[in-house]
Design a protein around this motif. Structure first.
Motif, short mmCIF file in Angstrom:
data_model
loop_
_atom_site.label_atom_id
_atom_site.label_comp_id
_atom_site.label_asym_id
_atom_site.label_seq_id
_atom_site.Cartn_x
_atom_site.Cartn_y
_atom_site.Cartn_z
N SER A 451 -55.56 -9.81 -77.21
CA SER A 451 -56.85 -10.45 -77.48
C SER A 451 -57.86 -9.46 -78.01
O SER A 451 -58.55 -9.71 -79.01
CB SER A 451 -57.39 -11.12 -76.21
OG SER A 451 -56.59 -12.23 -75.86
N ILE A 522 -62.66 -16.34 -71.21
CA ILE A 522 -61.31 -16.90 -71.07
C ILE A 522 -60.87 -16.65 -69.63
O ILE A 522 -60.78 -15.49 -69.20
CB ILE A 522 -60.31 -16.26 -72.05
CG1 ILE A 522 -60.76 -16.47 -73.50
CG2 ILE A 522 -58.92 -16.85 -71.85
CD1 ILE A 522 -59.86 -15.81 -74.52
N SER A 550 -63.00 -21.21 -71.94
CA SER A 550 -61.67 -21.78 -72.09
C SER A 550 -60.83 -21.35 -70.90
O SER A 550 -61.05 -20.26 -70.33
CB SER A 550 -61.01 -21.30 -73.39
OG SER A 550 -61.66 -21.83 -74.52
N VAL A 552 -56.82 -21.17 -68.91
CA VAL A 552 -55.37 -21.10 -69.09
C VAL A 552 -54.74 -21.29 -67.73
O VAL A 552 -54.97 -20.50 -66.79
CB VAL A 552 -54.93 -19.75 -69.69
CG1 VAL A 552 -53.42 -19.72 -69.86
CG2 VAL A 552 -55.62 -19.50 -71.01
N GLY A 572 -64.92 -25.47 -74.39
CA GLY A 572 -63.79 -24.65 -74.79
C GLY A 572 -62.52 -25.45 -74.85
O GLY A 572 -62.54 -26.66 -75.09
N ARG A 573 -61.40 -24.83 -74.57
CA ARG A 573 -60.10 -25.48 -74.66
C ARG A 573 -59.30 -25.16 -73.40
O ARG A 573 -59.44 -24.08 -72.81
CB ARG A 573 -59.32 -24.99 -75.89
CG ARG A 573 -59.87 -25.52 -77.21
CD ARG A 573 -59.64 -24.58 -78.34
NE ARG A 573 -60.34 -23.31 -78.17
CZ ARG A 573 -61.65 -23.14 -78.45
NH1 ARG A 573 -62.36 -24.14 -78.93
NH2 ARG A 573 -62.22 -21.98 -78.26
N HIS A 575 -55.49 -24.73 -71.84
CA HIS A 575 -54.11 -24.41 -72.23
C HIS A 575 -53.25 -24.41 -70.97
O HIS A 575 -53.64 -23.88 -69.92
CB HIS A 575 -54.04 -23.03 -72.88
CG HIS A 575 -54.98 -22.85 -74.03
ND1 HIS A 575 -54.68 -23.24 -75.30
CD2 HIS A 575 -56.24 -22.34 -74.07
CE1 HIS A 575 -55.69 -22.95 -76.11
NE2 HIS A 575 -56.65 -22.41 -75.39
N ARG A 589 -54.26 -17.04 -79.66
CA ARG A 589 -54.77 -18.26 -80.29
C ARG A 589 -56.18 -18.56 -79.82
O ARG A 589 -57.07 -18.88 -80.61
CB ARG A 589 -53.83 -19.41 -79.96
CG ARG A 589 -54.33 -20.77 -80.37
CD ARG A 589 -53.25 -21.82 -80.10
NE ARG A 589 -53.73 -23.15 -80.39
CZ ARG A 589 -54.24 -23.98 -79.48
NH1 ARG A 589 -54.33 -23.59 -78.22
NH2 ARG A 589 -54.65 -25.18 -79.82
N GLU A 590 -56.41 -18.45 -78.55
CA GLU A 590 -57.73 -18.76 -78.01
C GLU A 590 -58.78 -17.78 -78.49
O GLU A 590 -59.92 -18.15 -78.79
CB GLU A 590 -57.66 -18.78 -76.47
CG GLU A 590 -58.98 -19.08 -75.80
CD GLU A 590 -59.56 -20.40 -76.25
OE1 GLU A 590 -60.80 -20.46 -76.39
OE2 GLU A 590 -58.80 -21.36 -76.48
N THR A 591 -58.38 -16.51 -78.61
CA THR A 591 -59.34 -15.51 -79.10
C THR A 591 -59.77 -15.83 -80.52
O THR A 591 -60.95 -15.77 -80.86
CB THR A 591 -58.71 -14.11 -79.02
OG1 THR A 591 -58.35 -13.84 -77.66
CG2 THR A 591 -59.70 -13.06 -79.49
N ALA A 594 -61.97 -19.02 -80.61
CA ALA A 594 -63.31 -18.87 -80.03
C ALA A 594 -64.18 -17.94 -80.82
O ALA A 594 -65.41 -18.11 -80.85
CB ALA A 594 -63.18 -18.36 -78.59
#
Length: 914
Positions: A451, A522, A550, A552, A572-573, A575, A589-591, A594
């Protein structure tokens, strides 16, 4: 150096530097004779006169030799000229051949007395039509030359070689100025350097013409698909034409088209036939014959190889993500298989069954372990095709950064070079409780390192590990100290309980007051928090401070409900990582999602950035409603771009395969206007044709090579039988059922070759058969399209080239035949080299010089009667003796004594012999 002798003549010294040797040689001569000169002075005036004559003889002899070595040449002007007429007999001038012959005849009738003339015919080569003479007997052009090309330079050089010595040279080119090979301007410049003038008398006039300039057809197609035949036409004026397309000599379509003046492209869809080689021909007929100067350039051909239907694998988590693609590919003749990641081939042998593969909006973490390495080998080593389409779970948002798939695709997964990038502050909050021990914590550390590796030097990052209490591994640190962050991440170890709320609050506190464009947290955990907290209030504070979150969830024991709600409220998302091995991809992917503006939601019309086979037959495209922003790689070809300059369609060669990036999706979200639109079928048909690997030609490798300017050669190779000579024959199938058979001769180990005469324009198929042991046969085939001769590529007079040729040759652009025989602009110069004459004089002078030294010559004064009488009376006349030598003068020995001694020696010598 030119030395004038009179107004009409001069002496040219070509090597004047030899003249510099003359004073030096004269000085050496004087120094060498200095002892004799001194002796002569002591002997008296007569001896001095004799020594002076000897010096004069030798000096004149040296001067003659030096002038001969210096290349002395006598120049005299001659007012006579030799005129060579170069007549263009190529196809572009054929309709006015009578006019060109009349020009030559009219000019020859006005040829001045004493001048000479000759005629040269030129087309694809040059030949002498009439030898140079004072009264050439020319009536008509009788030389037969291939008329499919124009080599005007060859005609000029041949004419220049015919100019005889002692005449002013002039070459008169009668042509429309259309050359198809050679450089006539350079040839005219060469003649000018030799004092040969080049005049040009242009013939012909601009006339309207309709011609086919290019015919484009994919070399390979698959049974069932629809290919696009692209024709580029030129019309000298607006006119109506009828276009007929033939396939294997059968009429496929006939269409009337109104052409505008200038160049235009027309596309014709062609259903692909059965497997094999197929010939196509297009014929254009103008409704108005005056609008078409030549019919020869109205026909072109193309050859296409048809194979069985290609198999395409479409991988999508949800079949709906494949959208319009399966139908578009099936319309192009492909057999399409839509599968999910779990059903992907597990080895390279399984992948090899497919000619191309498509990753349709699928996350990297969804792919099985090792699948991305297989995909890279599938393209790079097997030569297959790969397409990635856009969507929220594709490209950078899908976690493909720094993966084998990114190496394979023609784009980078992030956005680069777009002006000032947003400054990012990222906090990674990582669960290090006891349940994260072993592989989980190591993968979590790898994910954290990946990240921060995706951040830029002006970004900042913080690492917080938590169990029962939060612990700062690294406070907010600039990425210029990346190594310090990586060392801190490596110190994380697992142990303790799980308390999520304090850790999240600490991470938020670290970012709350930071000045940054993007502030993001995250959070990763594999369990439930040991206590509750005011998550709603904390998330409201985070929203107010513009800090996004986000989450995880690792494994089924994680509190998925809480983590999903936190990600939704935190903008956020969420996962879920069922396999811990996917944690690094999720973090990457998240980095990217975002910290970079990846998804673009806006309606636009893509613009063509380059032309090529991917856009064949497409004149306009529907709008798109969004795409994933990526950066094209340095060697990639960007075909379609967004208004911001981002790639919409990019392609490149990777290894021996090809890859394409389509950054919009395939569904209603971004590509709704493309669904059920014929443009989508055309585009994906072109993509499929471009991606597919080439087909094998058969057991024999057969190809057709260009031979010279117009001919061709059929070449067949059988590497397996390189050590044997086998009977090999070819059958050539051409337009209108034409057939030609020929034997191929050995041309090297396993290689056979036969030359083919220049064929008629159109498409040809060559089938080669080779007989091997036991009467068995090997077969191979190839196709090629023979264009019409280059002479028909342009029509009308090329006035610009005519003017340049005349200027380079130091001549004029003539208007009438009489100007061709005008008096010479520069008189001829007759040159007589003087070296032979000078050498003869030097050879004659040499014995005279020797005689002046060896013989006693009476003085001129003594031969005068009154001077001889005076000398005898007074006794003071000169003594007529040979020049004294220095030793004789020094000894002052009387001549009588010298003679007596010589006689005495002679008598002694005779006595001894007796």
């Amino acid at each position: 150096m030119n030395v004038p002798l009179s107004p009409q003549s001069s002496v040219l010294i070509t090597d004047a530097w030899w003249l510099l040797a003359l004073p030096l040689l004269a000085g050496l001569l004087v120094v060498a004779r200095l002892p004799w000169w001194r002796a002569a002075r002591q002997a008296g005036r007569p001896a001095m006169h004799q020594e002076g004559r000897r010096l004069a003889f030798r000096f004149v002899w040296l001067a003659l030799l030096v002038l001969a070595l210096a290349g002395a040449t006598l120049n005299r002007p001659l007012h006579r000229q030799a005129i060579i007429f170069v007549t263009d007999t190529s196809a572009s001038v054929a309709p006015i051949r009578d006019q060109t012959e009349g020009i030559v005849r009219a000019a020859l009738t006005q040829l001045p007395a004493g001048d000479m003339a000759g005629v040269v015919a030129v087309a694809d080569s040059a030949r002498v039509e009439e030898m140079i003479a004072e009264s050439p007997a020319f009536s008509r052009l009788s030389t037969v030359l291939p008329v499919g090309a124009s080599d005007l330079a060859a005609g000029l050089r041949l004419a220049g070689a015919m100019v005889p010595e002692g005449y002013s040279g002039r070459v008169v080119l009668i042509s429309d100025g259309r050359q198809t090979r050679g450089d006539a301007v350079a040839a005219a410049r060469e003649l000018m350097a030799r004092d040969v003038t080049v005049d040009v008398l242009p013939v012909g006039a601009d006339s309207a013409d309709v011609r086919l300039e290019h015919l484009g057809l994919p070399e390979t197609a698959y049974r069932g698909e629809v290919s696009t035949l692209l024709a580029r036409l030129y019309a000298g004026q607006a006119t109506e034409v009828t276009i007929r397309v033939y396939g294997d000599d059968a009429l496929l379509l006939e269409r009337s088209v109104a052409l505008r003046s200038g160049r235009q492209e027309l596309a014709f869809p062609l259903p692909v036939g059965e497997p094999g080689l197929h010939r196509y021909r297009i014929d254009v007929s103008a409704a108005d014959p005056t609008a078409d100067a030549s019919r020869v350039n109205n026909v072109l051909g193309a050859v296409q190889r048809v194979a069985g239907p290609p198999k395409v694998l479409v991988v999508a988590t949800d079949p709906a993500a494949a959208g319009l693609l399966p139908a578009a590919l099936q319309a192009s003749g492909a057999e399409v298989t839509v599968t999910n990641p779990a059903s992907m081939p597990a080895d390279l042998a399984g992948w090899s069954r497919y000619a191309a593969a498509v990753l349709a909006d699928i996350r990297a973490e969804s792919l099985p372990s090792g699948a991305m390495d297989l995909i890279e080998q599938y393209v790079r080593d097997l030569g297959r095709g790969l397409v990635m389409t856009g969507g929220p779970d594709s490209f950078g948002p899908g976690g493909y950064a720094d993966t084998p798939v990114e190496r394979t695709l023609p784009v980078y997964m992030d956005v680069r070079g777009r002006g000032r990038q947003p400054q990012v502050a990222l906090a990674l909050v990582v669960d290090k409780s006891g349940s994260m021990g072993g592989t989980k914590i190591e993968l979590a550390k790898e994910a954290a390192v990946r990240s921060i590796g995706l951040l830029r030097p002006d970004d900042r990052a913080a690492i917080l590990a938590f169990d029962s209490v939060p612990q700062w591994v690294a406070p907010l640190t600039p990425l210029t100290e990346r190594s310090r962050l990586e060392q801190a991440i490596g110190s994380i170890y697992a142990g303790g309980g799980t308390e999520i709320y304090p850790a999240l609050a600490a991470g938020f506190a670290a970012l709350r007051d930071v000045e940054a464009d993007v502030k993001h947290v995250i959070l990763m955990t594999d369990g439930h928090s040991g206590s509750d907290g005011d998550y709603a209030g904390l998330l409201e504070q985070m929203r107010a401070a513009r800090v996004s979150l986000s989450t995880v969830a690792v494994g089924g024991d994680a509190d998925g409900t809480l983590l999903q709600a936190m990600a939704r409220i935190g903008r956020g998302r969420y996962h879920f990582a069922d396999d811990p091995a996917s944690i690094p991809q999720i973090f990457a992917r998240e980095t990217i999602m975002a910290t970079r503006s990846i998804l673009v939601d806006a309606r636009f019309y893509p613009a063509a950035a380059s032309s090529g086979p991917l856009l064949r037959g497409m004149s306009a495209v529907p709008p798109l409603d969004g795409y994933v922003a990526v950066t094209p790689k340095e060697r990639a070809e960007v075909v379609l771009v967004s208004p911001e300059g981002d790639p919409v369609l990019a392609a490149w060669q990777y290894g021996i395969g090809r890859a394409i990036a389509w950054t919009p999706d395939l569904t209603n979200r971004w590509s709704g206007a493309w669904i059920d639109n014929p443009t989508a079928t055309s585009l994906w048909g072109n993509v499929l044709s471009w991606l597919l690997p080439p087909q094998e030609d058969g057991e024999l490798a057969v190809r057709v090579e260009a031979e010279g300017d117009d001919g061709f050669a059929v070449v067949a190779e059988n590497r397996a039988g390189w050590d044997q000579v086998r009977p090999t024959r070819a059958a050539i199938l051409g337009p209108n059922g034409a057939r030609q058979e020929l034997e191929l001769a050995p041309g090297g180990p396993g290689r056979y070759r036969a030359q083919v005469e220049p064929p008629e324009p159109g498409a040809y198929v060559v089938r080669v058969t080779q007989t091997i042991d036991d009467g068995a046969e090997l077969h191979g085939e190839a196709g090629w399209a023979a264009p019409y001769p280059p002479e028909y590529r342009e029509t009308g007079r090329d006035q610009a080239l005519v003017t340049r040729m005349a200027a380079a040759g130091g001549g004029r652009v003539l208007r009438e035949p009489g100007e061709a025989v005008r008096p010479a602009d520069r008189p001829a110069v007759a040159r007589w080299p003087l070296a032979p004459l000078l050498l003869i004089l030097a050879a004659l002078l040499w014995p005279l010089e020797i005689a002046s030294r060896r013989l006693i010559l009476p003085s001129v004064a003594t031969r005068l009667p009154f001077r001889r009488h005076q000398a005898q009376a007074t006794g003071s006349g000169p003594k007529l003796t040979a020049a004294p030598r220095p030793s004789e003068v020094a000894a002052k020995t009387p001549p009588a004594q010298t003679a007596e001694r010589l006689l005495e020696r002679k008598r002694s010598f005779r006595a001894r012999r007796k």
